[in-house]
Write a protein that holds these residues in place. Structure first.
Motif, PDB file in Angstrom:
ATOM      1  N   GLY A 158       0.800  -1.234   0.000  1.00 40.27           N
ATOM      2  CA  GLY A 158       0.000   0.000   0.000  1.00 40.27           C
ATOM      3  C   GLY A 158       0.821   1.267   0.000  1.00 40.27           C
ATOM      4  N   THR A 159       2.144   1.139   0.209  1.00 46.20           N
ATOM      5  CA  THR A 159       2.960   2.356   0.233  1.00 46.20           C
ATOM      6  C   THR A 159       3.370   2.814  -1.169  1.00 46.20           C
ATOM      7  OG1 THR A 159       5.096   1.238   0.409  1.00 46.20           O
ATOM      8  CG2 THR A 159       3.918   1.690   2.480  1.00 46.20           C
ATOM      9  N   LEU A 160       3.136   1.968  -2.180  1.00 40.89           N
ATOM     10  CA  LEU A 160       3.504   2.367  -3.542  1.00 40.89           C
ATOM     11  C   LEU A 160       2.748   3.645  -3.914  1.00 40.89           C
ATOM     12  CD1 LEU A 160       4.952   1.788  -6.229  1.00 40.89           C
ATOM     13  CD2 LEU A 160       2.910   0.510  -6.945  1.00 40.89           C
ATOM     14  N   THR A 161       3.517   4.636  -4.411  1.00 38.71           N
ATOM     15  CA  THR A 161       2.935   5.953  -4.632  1.00 38.71           C
ATOM     16  C   THR A 161       3.030   6.357  -6.097  1.00 38.71           C
ATOM     17  OG1 THR A 161       3.592   6.537  -2.395  1.00 38.71           O
ATOM     18  CG2 THR A 161       3.036   8.370  -3.842  1.00 38.71           C
ATOM     19  N   PHE A 162       1.916   6.739  -6.673  1.00 34.31           N
ATOM     20  CA  PHE A 162       1.879   7.217  -8.059  1.00 34.31           C
ATOM     21  C   PHE A 162       0.668   8.129  -8.220  1.00 34.31           C
ATOM     22  CE2 PHE A 162      -1.479   4.171  -9.135  1.00 34.31           C
ATOM     23  CZ  PHE A 162      -1.246   3.137  -8.234  1.00 34.31           C
ATOM     24  N   ARG A 163       0.701   8.945  -9.278  1.00 38.35           N
ATOM     25  CA  ARG A 163      -0.431   9.847  -9.548  1.00 38.35           C
ATOM     26  C   ARG A 163      -1.321   9.227 -10.614  1.00 38.35           C
ATOM     27  NH1 ARG A 163       3.361  14.360 -10.194  1.00 38.35           N
ATOM     28  NH2 ARG A 163       3.312  15.616  -8.300  1.00 38.35           N
ATOM     29  N   ARG A 164      -2.581   9.413 -10.496  1.00 38.65           N
ATOM     30  CA  ARG A 164      -3.533   9.094 -11.564  1.00 38.65           C
ATOM     31  C   ARG A 164      -4.847   9.741 -11.170  1.00 38.65           C
ATOM     32  NH1 ARG A 164      -4.373   7.065  -6.780  1.00 38.65           N
ATOM     33  NH2 ARG A 164      -5.473   5.102  -6.633  1.00 38.65           N
ATOM     34  N   SER A 165      -5.672   9.959 -12.214  1.00 37.21           N
ATOM     35  CA  SER A 165      -6.985  10.512 -11.916  1.00 37.21           C
ATOM     36  C   SER A 165      -8.027   9.923 -12.848  1.00 37.21           C
ATOM     37  CB  SER A 165      -6.941  12.042 -12.016  1.00 37.21           C
ATOM     38  OG  SER A 165      -8.190  12.578 -11.722  1.00 37.21           O
ATOM     39  N   CYS A 166      -7.976  10.306 -14.137  1.00 33.33           N
ATOM     40  CA  CYS A 166      -9.071   9.925 -15.042  1.00 33.33           C
ATOM     41  C   CYS A 166      -9.034   8.450 -15.444  1.00 33.33           C
ATOM     42  CB  CYS A 166      -9.030  10.803 -16.283  1.00 33.33           C
ATOM     43  SG  CYS A 166      -7.625  10.431 -17.365  1.00 33.33           S
ATOM     44  N   ALA A 167      -7.842   7.875 -15.539  1.00 37.94           N
ATOM     45  CA  ALA A 167      -7.640   6.493 -16.022  1.00 37.94           C
ATOM     46  C   ALA A 167      -8.034   6.310 -17.481  1.00 37.94           C
ATOM     47  CB  ALA A 167      -8.366   5.478 -15.134  1.00 37.94           C
ATOM     48  N   HIS A 168      -8.206   7.388 -18.225  1.00 39.25           N
ATOM     49  CA  HIS A 168      -8.606   7.284 -19.632  1.00 39.25           C
ATOM     50  C   HIS A 168      -7.837   8.214 -20.556  1.00 39.25           C
ATOM     51  CE1 HIS A 168     -11.789   4.389 -19.027  1.00 39.25           C
ATOM     52  NE2 HIS A 168     -12.110   5.042 -17.924  1.00 39.25           N
ATOM     53  N   GLY A 169      -6.590   8.519 -20.220  1.00 39.48           N
ATOM     54  CA  GLY A 169      -5.757   9.295 -21.134  1.00 39.48           C
ATOM     55  C   GLY A 169      -6.167  10.740 -21.314  1.00 39.48           C
ATOM     56  N   VAL A 170      -6.842  11.308 -20.331  1.00 37.51           N
ATOM     57  CA  VAL A 170      -7.351  12.674 -20.486  1.00 37.51           C
ATOM     58  C   VAL A 170      -6.669  13.674 -19.542  1.00 37.51           C
ATOM     59  CG1 VAL A 170      -9.420  14.122 -20.388  1.00 37.51           C
ATOM     60  CG2 VAL A 170      -9.595  11.782 -21.229  1.00 37.51           C
ATOM     61  N   CYS A 171      -6.394  13.246 -18.300  1.00 38.48           N
ATOM     62  CA  CYS A 171      -5.918  14.226 -17.315  1.00 38.48           C
ATOM     63  C   CYS A 171      -4.408  14.450 -17.379  1.00 38.48           C
ATOM     64  CB  CYS A 171      -6.321  13.804 -15.910  1.00 38.48           C
ATOM     65  SG  CYS A 171      -5.392  12.382 -15.282  1.00 38.48           S
TER      66      CYS A 171
END
Ligand code: SF4
Ligand code: F3S
Ligand code: FES
Length: 232
Positions: free
Chosen positions: A46-59
């Motif tokens: 659970g400590t793995l850290t990454f950014r994501r938001s839309c999950a569809h190539g938009v943000c």
């Protein structure tokens, strides 16, 4: 299938240097790398850290170095990469933690080119009209999602971190060639600087990296030509 996912990890509170960690993950061929990162985070660490938001190539928030190339984790699939996948943070930018890089400098450069419509003349009664042909002039560069994949893949930027970088030039292009805009002169002045368009050595990594398929080198060339015409 089982995929071996190697991730370059770095926790500034614990580590003195980044190190690789390997995870075995169950995957379907159509899974995206983002799905695999979620599996590791939810099922193994659970400590793995990454950014994501839309999950569809938009943000544009999950650009990272995947099998040696900058890509969006939510767009690249397992069947395009094979059973051994390596994931590292975007190169050339300071790592905050694991796959998260500090984008402050990147966005400062973006802001430095005035990436908004500038008008001096009083607004017309209804709207500032634009023909389809005028709109088409800058259509390609409207597609940018500010993911940073281009600038962080550019050897010229690695060597000269002051270089404004392809993403900022793409976003300047979007307004310089907009028939409604009246701030082009100032943008050209900014990009004529020593850290502006002349730092580009036409290496083309940026074009390969762009998840939106923008013809970045053409945009850079068009901006450079506009600077030369203006000086001539
Ligand atoms: Fe990302 Fe392409 Fe925009 Fe560069 S030009 S920031 S690679 S979308
Ligand atoms: Fe860099 Fe792209 Fe120019 S990789 S050198 S900005 S063509
Ligand atoms: Fe938004 Fe990938 S999560 S572009």
């Amino acid at each position: 299938m089982q995929v071996e996912l190697r991730i370059l990890r770095f926790d500034p509170e614990r580590d003195t240097a980044p190190h690789w960690e390997a995870y075995t993950v169950r995957a379907e061929p159509m899974d995206r790398v983002l799905d695999l990162l979620h599996k590791v985070k939810y099922e193994q660490d659970g400590t793995l850290t990454f950014r994501r938001s839309c999950a569809h190539g938009v943000c544009g928030s999950d650009a990272m170095l995947i099998n040696g190339r900058n890509r969006l984790a939510c767009k690249i699939r397992v069947d395009q990469l094979g059973r051994r996948i390596t994931v590292a943070p975007l190169p050339g930018l300071p790592v905050v933690k694991d796959l998260v890089v500090n984008m402050d400098g990147f966005f400062a450069k973006y802001r430095s080119v005035n990436p908004f419509l500038v008008t001096e003349t009083p607004p017309p009664a209804r709207e500032r009209l634009q023909s389809p042909a005028e709109r088409a002039r800058f259509d390609d560069t409207t597609k940018c999602i500010l993911c940073g994949a281009c600038t962080s893949s550019c050897p010229s930027f690695w060597a000269q971190p002051g270089y404004v970088g392809p993403a900022a030039i793409v976003n300047a292009h979007r307004f310089i060639f907009d028939s409604r805009d009246e701030g082009g002169e100032e943008r050209l002045e900014i990009l004529a600087d020593k850290d502006g368009v002349w730092r580009c050595r036409t290496i083309f990594n940026c074009v390969d990296a762009c998840p939106r398929g923008i013809n970045i080198t053409r945009a850079i060339l068009e901006v450079s030509s506009a600077i030369v015409e203006r000086q001539g």
